[in-house]
Design a protein around this motif. Structure first.
Motif, PDB file in Angstrom:
ATOM      1  N   ALA A   1     -10.565  20.142  18.819  1.00 46.37           N
ATOM      2  CA  ALA A   1     -10.092  21.503  18.568  1.00 46.37           C
ATOM      3  C   ALA A   1      -9.511  21.662  17.177  1.00 46.37           C
ATOM      4  O   ALA A   1      -9.482  22.773  16.629  1.00 46.37           O
ATOM      5  N   MET A   2      -9.019  20.582  16.577  1.00 46.97           N
ATOM      6  CA  MET A   2      -8.391  20.619  15.255  1.00 46.97           C
ATOM      7  C   MET A   2      -9.394  20.743  14.106  1.00 46.97           C
ATOM      8  O   MET A   2      -9.010  21.023  12.971  1.00 46.97           O
TER       9      MET A   2
ATOM     10  N   GLY B   1     -11.475  21.703  11.201  1.00 46.84           N
ATOM     11  CA  GLY B   1     -11.580  22.852  10.302  1.00 46.84           C
ATOM     12  C   GLY B   1     -10.391  23.798  10.311  1.00 46.84           C
ATOM     13  O   GLY B   1     -10.452  24.879   9.735  1.00 46.84           O
ATOM     14  N   ILE B   2      -9.299  23.391  10.954  1.00 38.48           N
ATOM     15  CA  ILE B   2      -8.137  24.269  11.130  1.00 38.48           C
ATOM     16  C   ILE B   2      -7.158  24.114   9.959  1.00 38.48           C
ATOM     17  O   ILE B   2      -6.929  23.017   9.461  1.00 38.48           O
ATOM     18  N   GLN B   3      -6.566  25.245   9.542  1.00 42.50           N
ATOM     19  CA  GLN B   3      -5.569  25.229   8.472  1.00 42.50           C
ATOM     20  C   GLN B   3      -4.140  25.185   9.015  1.00 42.50           C
ATOM     21  O   GLN B   3      -3.278  24.500   8.478  1.00 42.50           O
ATOM     22  N   GLY B   4      -3.876  25.968  10.055  1.00 39.80           N
ATOM     23  CA  GLY B   4      -2.531  26.066  10.602  1.00 39.80           C
ATOM     24  C   GLY B   4      -2.530  25.975  12.116  1.00 39.80           C
ATOM     25  O   GLY B   4      -3.467  26.433  12.770  1.00 39.80           O
ATOM     26  N   VAL B   5      -1.461  25.382  12.664  1.00 43.06           N
ATOM     27  CA  VAL B   5      -1.368  25.148  14.107  1.00 43.06           C
ATOM     28  C   VAL B   5      -0.063  25.731  14.640  1.00 43.06           C
ATOM     29  O   VAL B   5       1.001  25.568  14.029  1.00 43.06           O
ATOM     30  N   PHE B   6      -0.163  26.394  15.792  1.00 43.92           N
ATOM     31  CA  PHE B   6       1.034  26.788  16.545  1.00 43.92           C
ATOM     32  C   PHE B   6       1.127  25.880  17.749  1.00 43.92           C
ATOM     33  O   PHE B   6       0.222  25.854  18.604  1.00 43.92           O
ATOM     34  N   SER B   7       2.207  25.113  17.824  1.00 45.74           N
ATOM     35  CA  SER B   7       2.380  24.107  18.871  1.00 45.74           C
ATOM     36  C   SER B   7       3.493  24.508  19.814  1.00 45.74           C
ATOM     37  O   SER B   7       4.645  24.670  19.410  1.00 45.74           O
ATOM     38  N   VAL B   8       3.167  24.659  21.079  1.00 44.70           N
ATOM     39  CA  VAL B   8       4.152  24.874  22.132  1.00 44.70           C
ATOM     40  C   VAL B   8       3.624  24.206  23.383  1.00 44.70           C
ATOM     41  O   VAL B   8       2.414  24.180  23.618  1.00 44.70           O
ATOM     42  N   GLN B   9       4.514  23.606  24.161  1.00 41.54           N
ATOM     43  CA  GLN B   9       4.102  22.898  25.366  1.00 41.54           C
ATOM     44  C   GLN B   9       4.850  23.443  26.580  1.00 41.54           C
ATOM     45  O   GLN B   9       5.938  23.985  26.457  1.00 41.54           O
ATOM     46  N   ALA B  10       4.214  23.263  27.732  1.00 37.52           N
ATOM     47  CA  ALA B  10       4.918  23.551  28.981  1.00 37.52           C
ATOM     48  C   ALA B  10       6.076  22.567  29.123  1.00 37.52           C
ATOM     49  O   ALA B  10       6.052  21.471  28.567  1.00 37.52           O
ATOM     50  N   SER B  11       7.123  22.984  29.841  1.00 35.91           N
ATOM     51  CA  SER B  11       8.261  22.094  30.052  1.00 35.91           C
ATOM     52  C   SER B  11       8.527  21.933  31.542  1.00 35.91           C
ATOM     53  O   SER B  11       7.969  22.655  32.371  1.00 35.91           O
ATOM     54  N   SER B  12       9.397  20.999  31.871  1.00 29.07           N
ATOM     55  CA  SER B  12       9.556  20.557  33.260  1.00 29.07           C
ATOM     56  C   SER B  12       9.973  21.650  34.247  1.00 29.07           C
ATOM     57  O   SER B  12       9.587  21.567  35.419  1.00 29.07           O
TER      58      SER B  12
ATOM     59  N   GLU C   1       5.982  16.209  28.291  1.00 27.34           N
ATOM     60  CA  GLU C   1       6.111  17.237  27.255  1.00 27.34           C
ATOM     61  C   GLU C   1       6.245  16.588  25.880  1.00 27.34           C
ATOM     62  O   GLU C   1       5.606  17.014  24.905  1.00 27.34           O
ATOM     63  N   ILE C   2       7.089  15.573  25.789  1.00 30.61           N
ATOM     64  CA  ILE C   2       7.285  14.872  24.517  1.00 30.61           C
ATOM     65  C   ILE C   2       5.972  14.235  24.056  1.00 30.61           C
ATOM     66  O   ILE C   2       5.592  14.349  22.883  1.00 30.61           O
ATOM     67  N   MET C   3       5.273  13.594  24.974  1.00 33.77           N
ATOM     68  CA  MET C   3       4.002  12.956  24.644  1.00 33.77           C
ATOM     69  C   MET C   3       3.006  13.983  24.103  1.00 33.77           C
ATOM     70  O   MET C   3       2.310  13.730  23.100  1.00 33.77           O
ATOM     71  N   GLN C   4       2.942  15.151  24.722  1.00 32.74           N
ATOM     72  CA  GLN C   4       2.001  16.180  24.289  1.00 32.74           C
ATOM     73  C   GLN C   4       2.383  16.758  22.928  1.00 32.74           C
ATOM     74  O   GLN C   4       1.518  16.973  22.066  1.00 32.74           O
ATOM     75  N   GLY C   5       3.675  16.995  22.724  1.00 33.69           N
ATOM     76  CA  GLY C   5       4.122  17.506  21.431  1.00 33.69           C
ATOM     77  C   GLY C   5       3.807  16.544  20.301  1.00 33.69           C
ATOM     78  O   GLY C   5       3.384  16.949  19.206  1.00 33.69           O
ATOM     79  N   LYS C   6       3.985  15.245  20.556  1.00 28.01           N
ATOM     80  CA  LYS C   6       3.682  14.230  19.546  1.00 28.01           C
ATOM     81  C   LYS C   6       2.181  14.118  19.319  1.00 28.01           C
ATOM     82  O   LYS C   6       1.728  13.930  18.179  1.00 28.01           O
ATOM     83  N   ALA C   7       1.402  14.240  20.388  1.00 28.91           N
ATOM     84  CA  ALA C   7      -0.055  14.130  20.262  1.00 28.91           C
ATOM     85  C   ALA C   7      -0.612  15.255  19.391  1.00 28.91           C
ATOM     86  O   ALA C   7      -1.507  15.025  18.560  1.00 28.91           O
ATOM     87  N   ILE C   8      -0.103  16.466  19.560  1.00 30.16           N
ATOM     88  CA  ILE C   8      -0.552  17.585  18.729  1.00 30.16           C
ATOM     89  C   ILE C   8      -0.204  17.322  17.271  1.00 30.16           C
ATOM     90  O   ILE C   8      -1.023  17.530  16.368  1.00 30.16           O
ATOM     91  N   ALA C   9       1.016  16.844  17.014  1.00 29.74           N
ATOM     92  CA  ALA C   9       1.436  16.555  15.644  1.00 29.74           C
ATOM     93  C   ALA C   9       0.581  15.463  15.023  1.00 29.74           C
ATOM     94  O   ALA C   9       0.120  15.577  13.870  1.00 29.74           O
TER      95      ALA C   9
ATOM     96  N   ALA D   1      -3.848  13.777  11.352  1.00 29.87           N
ATOM     97  CA  ALA D   1      -5.115  13.074  11.174  1.00 29.87           C
ATOM     98  C   ALA D   1      -6.227  13.999  10.698  1.00 29.87           C
ATOM     99  O   ALA D   1      -7.121  13.578   9.953  1.00 29.87           O
ATOM    100  N   ALA D   2      -6.158  15.277  11.114  1.00 29.50           N
ATOM    101  CA  ALA D   2      -7.204  16.236  10.753  1.00 29.50           C
ATOM    102  C   ALA D   2      -6.977  16.879   9.389  1.00 29.50           C
ATOM    103  O   ALA D   2      -7.804  17.661   8.923  1.00 29.50           O
ATOM    104  N   GLY D   3      -5.845  16.566   8.755  1.00 30.22           N
ATOM    105  CA  GLY D   3      -5.554  17.165   7.458  1.00 30.22           C
ATOM    106  C   GLY D   3      -5.136  18.618   7.535  1.00 30.22           C
ATOM    107  O   GLY D   3      -5.331  19.385   6.575  1.00 30.22           O
ATOM    108  N   VAL D   4      -4.552  19.020   8.667  1.00 32.04           N
ATOM    109  CA  VAL D   4      -4.065  20.396   8.821  1.00 32.04           C
ATOM    110  C   VAL D   4      -2.974  20.665   7.784  1.00 32.04           C
ATOM    111  O   VAL D   4      -2.122  19.808   7.522  1.00 32.04           O
ATOM    112  N   SER D   5      -2.980  21.850   7.198  1.00 34.91           N
ATOM    113  CA  SER D   5      -2.044  22.180   6.122  1.00 34.91           C
ATOM    114  C   SER D   5      -0.624  22.434   6.604  1.00 34.91           C
ATOM    115  O   SER D   5       0.344  22.158   5.890  1.00 34.91           O
TER     116      SER D   5
END
Length: 303
Positions: free
Chosen positions: A67-68, A70-81, A91-99, A104-108
């Motif tokens: 999904a990443m 060709g993307i320039q900017g990302v909005f990251s939000v995760q579900a919580s407990s 939740e922590i694992m998912q937030g870190k995975a997105i980051a 890795a994808a070179g997102v700006s």
């Protein structure tokens, strides 16, 4: 191959992500929404508005990486407990995975939606402390990041069981005690503006709220909007004694950790005027407020 898009929005079928995706699309930007089920009503609604769907799962890093592209900017939000879908650790694992994937994808630029309770010391509530941990992880990466910390959503007040159908309203603060709130429409608009102007907001942490409201303010606004008296009450001592989650959350309202600390005049100078409670009730919330007033009496659970 996925269609070209400028921005990737996580949580797009939820409240925050959906508001951000629509605000970006309304500004004429190309948006890709990360969704689990492209056939859900929410996903179909996004697609109908010209938003591209990227199908994946936050437990599947490979799908995040796809999904990443060709993307320039990302909005990251995760579900919580509290939603019951994930644990605090997940939740922590998912937030870190997105980051990690964005890096890795070179997102700006990445905008991470945290919580107004985060970054102020341990709260003792995992779904707040998890966000503080994700914030710290993001700050340690060589990645352009903006952290937004929204106050309570006005939309929370229309959840079932708050008492509007009985001529009352039950919530966290005392009648003369204020907490900051924000409408999702403003939240989406502000995060979209940040995403569209990464150089201006990179490295910043922004507390987001549109109004500080007391229980008395809610009573007055709800009564005016309903056309009949709606009496405000703080959650009863009996309920707080029985419900540990509400008890701990109310204690954090009392000690100020979730009461909100946004500089609202500065925010409005930067992002424009935001909706008041009265404007929200007369606008985006009008039909939902009416439905809450007319809900079956059996839905009254938070006395």
């Amino acid at each position: 191959m996925m269609q070209t898009a400028e921005f990737l929005v996580f949580g797009a079928t939820g409240q925050q992500g959906g508001a951000v995706a629509r605000a970006l699309r309304g500004a004429g930007r190309q948006v890709r929404a990360f969704v689990r089920d492209p056939h859900s009503n929410m996903a179909r609604a996004l697609a109908a508005e010209g938003i591209t769907l990227a199908v994946g799962d936050l437990f599947d890093r490979a799908s995040i990486d796809r999904a990443m592209q060709g993307i320039q900017g990302v909005f990251s939000v995760q579900a919580s407990s509290p939603g019951g879908e994930v644990s605090d650790e997940q939740e922590i694992m998912q937030g870190k995975a997105i980051a990690d994937s964005a890096l890795a994808a070179g997102v700006s630029h990445i905008v991470y939606s945290s919580s107004g309770a985060a970054g102020k010391g341990p709260t003792g509530m995992g779904h707040f402390d998890s966000k503080s941990e994700i914030e710290e992880y993001l700050r340690a990466l060589p990645l352009s990041t903006t952290i937004t910390r929204p106050a309570s959503f006005m939309e929370m007040m229309l959840l079932p069981g708050m008492g509007l159908n009985s001529g009352s309203f039950f919530f966290f603060m005392r009648p003369n005690q204020a907490i900051q709130m924000i409408a999702l429409q403003d939240l989406g608009r502000i995060n979209a503006q940040i995403l569209c102007n990464p150089q201006r907001y990179a490295g910043q942490t922004l507390e987001l709220a549109s109004q500080a409201l007391t229980g008395e303010d809610l009573q007055r606004a709800f009564s005016n909007a309903a056309g009949h008296p709606v009496h405000y009450h703080r959650f009863s001592d009996e309920l707080l004694k029985q419900n540990a989650f509400l008890r701990r959350l109310t204690a954090l309202v009392d000690n100020g950790m979730v009461a909100g600390s946004a500089d609202i005049p500065a925010l409005e100078q930067e992002f424009g005027m935001m909706m008041t409670l009265e404007q929200w009730l007369a606008g985006p919330a009008k039909q939902h407020f009416k439905a809450a007033l007319n809900a079956p009496q059996a839905n009254l659970v938070l006395r």
